[in-house]
Design a protein around this motif. Structure first.
Motif, PDB file in Angstrom:
ATOM      1  N   GLY A  38       0.824  -1.192   0.000  1.00 55.80           N
ATOM      2  CA  GLY A  38       0.000   0.000   0.000  1.00 55.80           C
ATOM      3  C   GLY A  38       0.860   1.245   0.000  1.00 55.80           C
ATOM      4  O   GLY A  38       2.083   1.197  -0.091  1.00 55.80           O
ATOM      5  N   ARG A  39       0.186   2.379   0.107  1.00 55.50           N
ATOM      6  CA  ARG A  39       0.904   3.652   0.114  1.00 55.50           C
ATOM      7  C   ARG A  39       1.019   4.167   1.535  1.00 55.50           C
ATOM      8  O   ARG A  39       0.233   3.835   2.406  1.00 55.50           O
ATOM      9  CB  ARG A  39       0.152   4.674  -0.721  1.00 55.50           C
ATOM     10  N   ALA A  40       1.985   5.031   1.709  1.00 59.48           N
ATOM     11  CA  ALA A  40       2.146   5.685   3.011  1.00 59.48           C
ATOM     12  C   ALA A  40       1.026   6.709   3.167  1.00 59.48           C
ATOM     13  O   ALA A  40       0.565   7.288   2.183  1.00 59.48           O
ATOM     14  CB  ALA A  40       3.500   6.374   3.079  1.00 59.48           C
TER      15      ALA A  40
END
Length: 87
Positions: A38-40
């Protein structure tokens, strides 16, 4: 075995009609390694600005509709007459 069956697809029957729908379920094991992480989350300042703008918009729409300033917690002149109720 269960992951293979889930990735293949599931047939669901809608309760409101007799049509069958095919639903594809993606299992985390089938995703590439990069997609699992996932993304930060965005920086805290960006989130604060986003929610502050949204809150301000809601307060303005509420004030326009009900002639009550929720920020100052005070009635405004307009369509409604506000009366303080003591409990």
């Amino acid at each position: 075995m269960a992951a293979t069956a889930a990735a293949a697809g599931v047939t669901a029957v809608s309760s409101s009609c007799s049509k069958r729908e095919s639903v594809d379920i993606v299992v985390a094991a089938d995703l590439p390694k990069k997609a699992k992480k996932g993304r930060a989350p965005p920086p805290e300042e960006e989130m604060e600005a986003f929610f502050a703008a949204a809150e301000s918009d809601v307060a303005q729409r509420f004030a326009a509709k009900y002639n009550y300033d929720v920020v100052k917690d005070a009635p405004m002149d307009g369509r409604y007459e506000w009366v303080r109720v003591r409990l």
